[in-house]
Write an enzyme that holds these catalytic residues in place. Structure first.
Site, PDB file in Angstrom:
ATOM      1  N   LYS A 105     -19.729  -1.989   1.815  1.00  0.00           N
ATOM      2  CA  LYS A 105     -19.607  -0.749   0.638  1.00  0.00           C
ATOM      3  C   LYS A 105     -20.340  -1.087  -0.444  1.00  0.00           C
ATOM      4  CE  LYS A 105     -15.090  -0.781   0.435  1.00  0.00           C
ATOM      5  NZ  LYS A 105     -14.554  -1.260   1.699  1.00  0.00           N
ATOM      6  N   CYS A 148      -0.174   1.994  -5.702  1.00  0.00           N
ATOM      7  CA  CYS A 148      -0.670   0.841  -5.131  1.00  0.00           C
ATOM      8  C   CYS A 148      -0.347  -0.554  -5.571  1.00  0.00           C
ATOM      9  CB  CYS A 148      -2.104   0.790  -4.818  1.00  0.00           C
ATOM     10  SG  CYS A 148      -3.069   0.348  -6.454  1.00  0.00           S
ATOM     11  N   MET A 153      -1.404  -4.076  -0.043  1.00  0.00           N
ATOM     12  CA  MET A 153      -0.556  -2.704  -0.012  1.00  0.00           C
ATOM     13  C   MET A 153       0.759  -3.104   1.058  1.00  0.00           C
ATOM     14  SD  MET A 153      -1.576  -0.766  -2.284  1.00  0.00           S
ATOM     15  CE  MET A 153      -2.651  -1.770  -3.237  1.00  0.00           C
ATOM     16  N   GLY A 200      -6.040  -3.288  -5.086  1.00  0.00           N
ATOM     17  CA  GLY A 200      -6.742  -2.291  -4.413  1.00  0.00           C
ATOM     18  C   GLY A 200      -8.048  -1.541  -5.109  1.00  0.00           C
TER      19      GLY A 200
END
Lengths: 807, 111
Positions: free
Chosen positions: A88, A177, A362, A399
Site C-alpha cells: 500500500k 478501532c 483489532m 490501525g
C-alpha cells in the site's frame, strides 16, 4: 526537470521502486545501472512524509516531478521502517489521482448532488449549523471524524465544537478501532498509549500476537520481527488467533482459540505463572495494585445503554482465588487449546531469561470485553515485571495513521479534551484558558459515543452531522439501521472527502478535501511518534484541507477571534497552541521545527531527547523522583484506598532477576493495576438457526473501506472484491465449492458473495471471515452493534450467521 | 497501458537461466542484481488482458521462487487508466451482477 518521455519516466520509476524494495531485502544490492541511483534521482525531488495508511507510521520519500507525486520509496532515515514499504505504501501516491476524485463542492438539490462554488457550500454549512442549534439546541449538532484526521484537523474540530459551540458531540471512527486500548491503558496505568516503542522488536526473544494478523495488517513491523528472528534463531513467534492466516504460517506456533475465550486464556496463563511461582514478587510488591470491577456489564445493545465501571481494592490472595477458576486443564476445552500449550505460553512469559513483547490490535480491541482483554494482557506482563524496558512490554498497535496522534492525544472523543477529560474541572479550565473561551462553554458531561451518536441521529436528537475523512456508511456495524437514520427527514449531513462513497451518497453537502500531501499536516503513530509533512503538491479543483474547512465555517459562525491563524502559517500556529496542553515531562511534544527536520519524534520529548520507554527512570525523565505524583488529568484516580499490593509469598529464594524500578505515575498511587477480569460469553453466539461465527477484518491490499486503495489499479486488481472464507470441511459438508456464490444471513441483514476455500486465510470449523473493504458487499449490514460497555467499541469479530447456497 | 515492476527471487542457482527466460518474453525487461540472487523485472503491455496473460506466464516459470510486485501504473491518459472505473459503485452491479446495490440515494430535497 529534463524532458523525459512519460512512458520512459514511468519505466524508470518502476525500476526504481523495484530497486528500492530489493535494497530492503539485500541492503548492499547493486545493479550496475548508473541511472538507477543517478540520473533518475536528479530528475525527481524526494520529500519526506509519513504513509497515509495504517497506524505503523512508515516514513516515506515521495518522488515529485512536474508538480505531481510520481514515486514512493521507504525512507531509510525513518526508524520505523528503515527504508521498507508495504504494497500500500509503494502505491500510495496513486490514490491521489483517481479519475472520480471530488474536485468541487456539491449540495443536494431535488434529490441530486449538484456542483456549487466552495464558498457557497461553506456558507450553507455554517447557516444550517446555526439554524439547527437555534431550533434544537447545541447538542443537536455533531462532528464525526477519524484516526485519519491530521492533528490540526482534530484540534480545530475539538476547539470549534467543544470550546466555541459548546457541545461534546465530537467523535471519531477510532472509537471503532482503539477505544478499548484507551480504556485498557487508562484503567491499568492512568495514562494512554504504549510505554515502549518499535525498538522493542530488536530486543525481544518472544513475540506473542494476540488476534493480530500482522503479516497483512502491519506488514512492516512483521518484517522487522522476522528479521529479528533471522538474526537470532532463539526468537519465537506465537500466533494466537481464531483463523489461520499468513501470520500463522510464519509463526513458530499457531494456536487457534474459540472466539471470546481469549479472556479465559489470558487468565489461564496467569494461573500457570503463579502456580509455578514465576511472578516477579519484588516488582509486584513495589509497583502493582490489585483491583476488581463490575461484572455482567451487558453489551451496549439497549437503546441508550450507559455503564460506569468501579474499581474496588483487591489483594494478592483475592487474585489467587480469582485465578483458581482458570487452571489450564479446567479451561482448555472452553478455549479450544490444549492445556499443555497454555502451560507453554505461560512458560514463555514466566522465563526470566526471555524478553517478551505482546502485540495486539483489532482482535483484542473490537471485543465486547475489549477493555478487559487489554487489562488481562497487561496483567501477564505486570505479574512477571516484563514491561517498560527494551524488549519487554505489552504493545497495543493502532490501525490508523493518526488514531493516536489525533484522536487519543488531541482527544477527539466525546469525553476527552486535548489534556484530560470533560468531567475534570481543572482540565476544562486548562482548555478554556488555552482556547480563550469561557469555561462554562465546555460541558462537563460526555454526550454520545460513536454508536450512540448514530442512534441519536436516527432518533432525531442529533439533526446535523459533519463527517470528515471517514466512511461510516460502510464501516458502522448494523449498518442498515444507521443508514436509514441518516436518510431521515430533517437530518442534515455534511461530508468532507476525496472520493464518492456510500457516505457521500447520504450527504446534503459534500466538501472537496485536500488529501494527505496536498496540504501540510501531522500524524501520530502507534509508538507515540509524531510525524510532520509539508504540502508537496497542489490539490485539484476547489479542494481544501479539512482543517481550513473547519476554520472557514468557524469564522462564518462568528468565531474568527478564536481561529485567527493565517492560511500560510496556520499549521505551525495550531501546533504551537495545541502543544501548550502537553507542556509537561509526561507528554511534552517536539517543537514545530524539530518535527519538520526529523522523520518523526517520539513524545515525551524532554530536553531534546525522545522518551522511548515510559515509567522506567532509566529512560523516562518524568519517572525520576520528584516528577511523579500522578497525572493531574489522568483517569483512574477514583480509588484512593489501600493498593492491595501485599507481596506474594512462596517465591523462589534463588530467583536471580534484577530489581526493576518503575514509576507508574499515571495513577495516584504510582502503581499499575492488575484487574480481576473474568471470562464472560459474547453478545451473540452461533445457534441452530445461525450456526456460524462471522469474523470481519482487512486484507493487505486495501485500506479500511477501500475508498482510496480501490482506486489504485494494482491493488484493485490484486483484490477486486470481498469474499467469504469458509472452512474446507464445512464447505464439503454443505456442498459448497471454491468460488461458488453464497449468502450470509444474520438477524440484521444478508449479503451475497463468493465462498473461498483454502484461500488466503482458513477459518476453523464453524466460522466464516469476510473483509469489509468492499462497498459493493456491505458485510456490516450483517454485523452486530454490540460493544464493550467500558470503551463503547463495537465487536466486529463475533456474531452469528448462517450460510445459504445461492443458485 | 499497464506498466508494472517486480522483484524476482530465483530458485537457487537459476538466476541466469531465469533472467534469460524472462528477457525472451515480449513486454519484459530484466535487470539482474550484480551482487545478489535477485532480478528486477518491468513489464510493459498494451492492455489489462495482455498484462494479466503475461503475468500468468511469468508466474508459471519453474525457476521462480518468489515474485514481489513493487509498482503498478495504468497510464491515466488511457481509457482504462482509472481504477475507479472498475471499482466505483456505479460499476459494481456490472462486477457483481447478482448483488443489488443498497438503496443509498436520498430522494428528498434539503437544500
Amino acid at each position: 526537470m529534463n524532458v523525459v518521455d512519460r512512458r520512459e519516466f514511468l519505466r524508470r520509476t518502476a525500476f526504481m521502486s523495484a530497486a528500492s524494495a530489493a535494497a530492503t531485502m539485500v541492503p548492499e544490492v547493486a545493479f550496475g545501472a548508473e541511472w538507477l541511483d543517478g540520473e533518475l534521482q536528479q530528475d525527481v525531488d524526494w520529500r519526506k512524509a509519513p504513509c497515509r495508511f495504517c497506524g505503523t507510521g512508515c516514513g516515506l520519500l515521495i518522488g515529485l516531478s512536474g508538480g505531481r507525486a510520481v514515486a514512493v520509496r521507504g525512507d531509510p532515515e525513518s526508524p520505523v521502517n528503515r527504508g521498507l514499504c508495504c504494497v500500500k505504501g509503494y502505491h500510495s501516491v496513486q490514490a491521489l489521482y483517481g479519475r472520480d476524485r471530488i474536485r468541487n463542492a456539491m449540495v443536494r438539490r431535488n434529490g441530486r448532488l449538484v456542483e456549487v462554488p466552495l464558498q457557497e457550500a461553506l456558507d450553507l454549512v455554517a447557516q444550517r449549523l446555526r439554524e439547527t442549534m437555534d431550533e434544537h439546541g447545541k447538542d443537536a449538532v455533531s462532528i464525526y471524524g477519524s484516526g485519519q484526521w491530521t492533528i490540526p484537523d482534530g484540534y480545530v474540530a475539538s476547539k470549534l465544537f467543544k470550546g466555541a459551540i459548546g457541545t461534546n458531540n465530537v467523535e471519531a471512527n477510532a472509537r471503532l478501532c482503539m477505544a478499548s486500548a484507551v480504556t485498557g491503558f487508562m484503567s491499568s496505568f492512568g495514562l494512554d498509549e504504549p510505554m515502549g516503542c518499535y525498538e522493542d522488536i530488536d530486543h525481544a526473544d518472544v513475540f506473542v500476537l494476540w488476534g493480530n494478523n500482522m503479516a497483512e495488517m502491519h506488514p512492516i513491523l512483521f518484517s522487522r520481527m522476522l528479521e529479528r528472528k533471522r538474526q537470532n534463531p532463539r526468537v519465537r513467534i506465537i500466533d494466537l488467533a481464531t483463523r489461520t492466516t499468513r501470520t500463522s504460517y510464519a509463526a513458530d506456533k499457531s494456536l487457534l482459540f474459540t472466539p471470546q475465550t481469549d479472556l479465559a486464556l489470558a487468565n489461564a496463563i496467569c494461573n500457570e505463572i503463579v502456580r509455578n511461582q514465576w511472578e516477579d514478587h519484588d516488582f509486584i510488591r513495589e509497583h502493582v495494585a490489585f483491583k476488581s470491577g463490575k461484572t455482567g456489564l451487558g453489551y451496549g445493545l439497549e437503546e441508550k445503554a450507559s455503564f460506569a465501571d468501579e474499581a474496588h481494592d483487591a489483594d494478592w490472595e483475592e487474585y489467587l482465588e480469582f485465578l483458581a477458576d482458570y487452571e489450564p486443564d479446567a479451561v482448555a476445552e472452553l478455549i479450544g487449546i490444549p492445556a499443555d500449550e497454555i502451560r507453554y505460553l505461560a512458560s514463555l512469559y514466566g522465563d526470566p531469561a526471555r524478553k517478551v513483547v505482546s502485540f495486539w490490535c483489532m482482535g483484542v480491541n473490537q471485543h465486547t470485553r475489549g477493555t478487559w482483554m487489554n487489562n488481562l494482557i497487561y496483567n501477564i506482563h505486570l505479574l512477571v515485571g516484563k514491561i517498560s524496558e527494551p524488549g519487554n512490554g505489552p504493545f497495543s498497535l493502532t490501525g490508523q495513521p493518526s488514531a493516536c496522534g489525533t484522536v487519543r492525544e488531541v482527544g477527539t472523543l466525546t469525553h476527552a479534551l486535548p489534556h484530560g477529560t470533560v468531567t475534570q474541572k481543572e482540565a476544562r479550565e486548562h482548555a478554556a484558558e488555552i482556547w480563550q473561551v469561557p469555561v462554562e462553554n465546555i460541558p462537563d458531561r460526555p454526550t454520545h459515543d460513536t454508536v450512540q451518536m448514530f442512534r441519536a441521529l436516527d432518533r432525531g436528537e442529533i439533526r446535523f452531522m459533519w463527517i470528515q475523512v471517514t466512511n461510516p456508511m460502510v464501516s458502522l456495524p448494523h449498518l442498515n439501521r444507521y443508514r436509514e437514520g441518516a436518510l431521515k427527514e430533517d437530518r442534515f449531513i455534511v461530508v468532507s472527502d476525496v472520493y464518492p462513497t456510500p457516505t457521500t451518497d447520504v450527504a446534503d453537502v459534500v466538501l472537496p478535501s485536500a488529501m494527505w500531501i496536498e496540504r501540510e499536516g501531522m500524524f501520530g503513530n502507534s509508538e507515540r511518534r509524531t510525524q510532520h509533512w509539508d504540502q508537496l503538491v497542489e490539490p485539484p479543483g476547489d479542494c481544501m484541507s479539512d482543517t481550513w474547512q473547519l476554520i472557514e465555517v468557524a469564522r462564518r459562525l462568528g468565531y474568527r477571534e478564536l481561529f485567527p491563524w493565517s492560511e500560510e502559517t496556520h499549521i505551525e500556529e495550531i501546533w504551537n497552541e495545541y502543544t501548550r496542553f502537553h507542556d509537561n515531562p509526561k507528554h511534552r511534544m517536539a517543537p514545530y521545527d524539530e518535527l519538520r527536520a526529523r522523520p518523526g519524534v517520539i513524545w515525551p520529548f524532554v530536553d531534546g531527547e525522545e522518551t522511548k520507554w515510559r515509567y522506567n527512570p532509566e529512560y523516562d525523565p518524568a519517572a525520576r523522583g520528584e516528577s511523579g505524583g500522578g497525572d493531574e488529568h489522568a483517569e483512574g484516580g477514583e480509588s484512593r484506598g489501600t493498593s492491595g499490593h501485599e507481596a506474594p509469598t512462596g517465591h523462589d529464594a534463588g530467583d536471580t532477576r534484577h530489581r526493576r524500578v518503575r514509576n507508574f505515575y499515571g495513577k495516584p498511587d504510582h502503581r499499575a493495576w492488575i484487574w480481576l477480569r473474568p471470562y464472560e460469553p459474547p453478545a451473540e453466539s452461533p445457534d441452530d438457526e445461525y450456526p456460524f461465527w462471522l469474523n470481519t477484518g482487512r486484507v493487505v491490499e486495501h485500506w479500511h473501506t477501500g475508498s482510496m486503495t480501490r482506486r489504485i489499479p494494482v491493488l484493485h486488481r490484486a483484490m477486486p472484491r470481498a469474499y467469504a472464507e469458509v472452512n474446507a470441511e464445512d464447505a464439503r459438508e454443505m456442498g459448497i465449492r471454491d468460488g461458488q456464490r453464497i449468502r450470509l444471513v444474520s438477524r440484521r441483514g444478508s449479503v451475497e458473495l463468493e465462498a473461498r476455500i483454502d484461500f488466503r486465510g482458513q477459518p476453523t470449523r464453524g466460522q466464516v471471515f469476510v473483509p469489509f473493504f468492499d462497498e459493493g458487499i456491505l458485510i456490516n449490514e450483517v454485523t452486530l452493534d454490540a460493544y464493550c460497555p467500558i470503551s463503547r467499541e463495537p465487536d466486529y469479530k463475533k456474531c452469528a450467521v448462517r450460510i445459504e447456497r445461492v443458485g | 497501458m499497464p506498466l508494472c515492476s517486480y522483484v524476482v527471487i530465483p530458485r537457487f542457482g537459476q538466476k541466469e537461466k531465469l533472467g534469460a527466460a524472462l528477457s525472451s518474453m515480449e513486454g519484459c525487461e530484466v535487470l539482474p542484481a550484480a551482487n545478489a540472487d535477485l532480478l528486477l523485472l518491468v513489464t510493459d503491455t498494451d492492455s489489462l488482458d495482455t498484462d494479466a496473460e503475461l503475468r500468468a506466464r511469468v508466474e508459471g516459470l519453474p525457476d521462480i521462487q518468489a515474485l514481489v510486485m513493487t509498482f503498478g501504473e495504468i497510464d491515466p491518459d488511457t481509457p482504462e487508466g482509472d481504477p475507479a472505473g472498475a471499482s466505483r459503485r456505479r460499476s459494481l452491479p456490472v462486477i457483481e451482477p447478482g448483488v443489488a446495490p443498497a438503496p443509498r440515494k436520498r430522494n428528498r430535497t434539503n437544500v
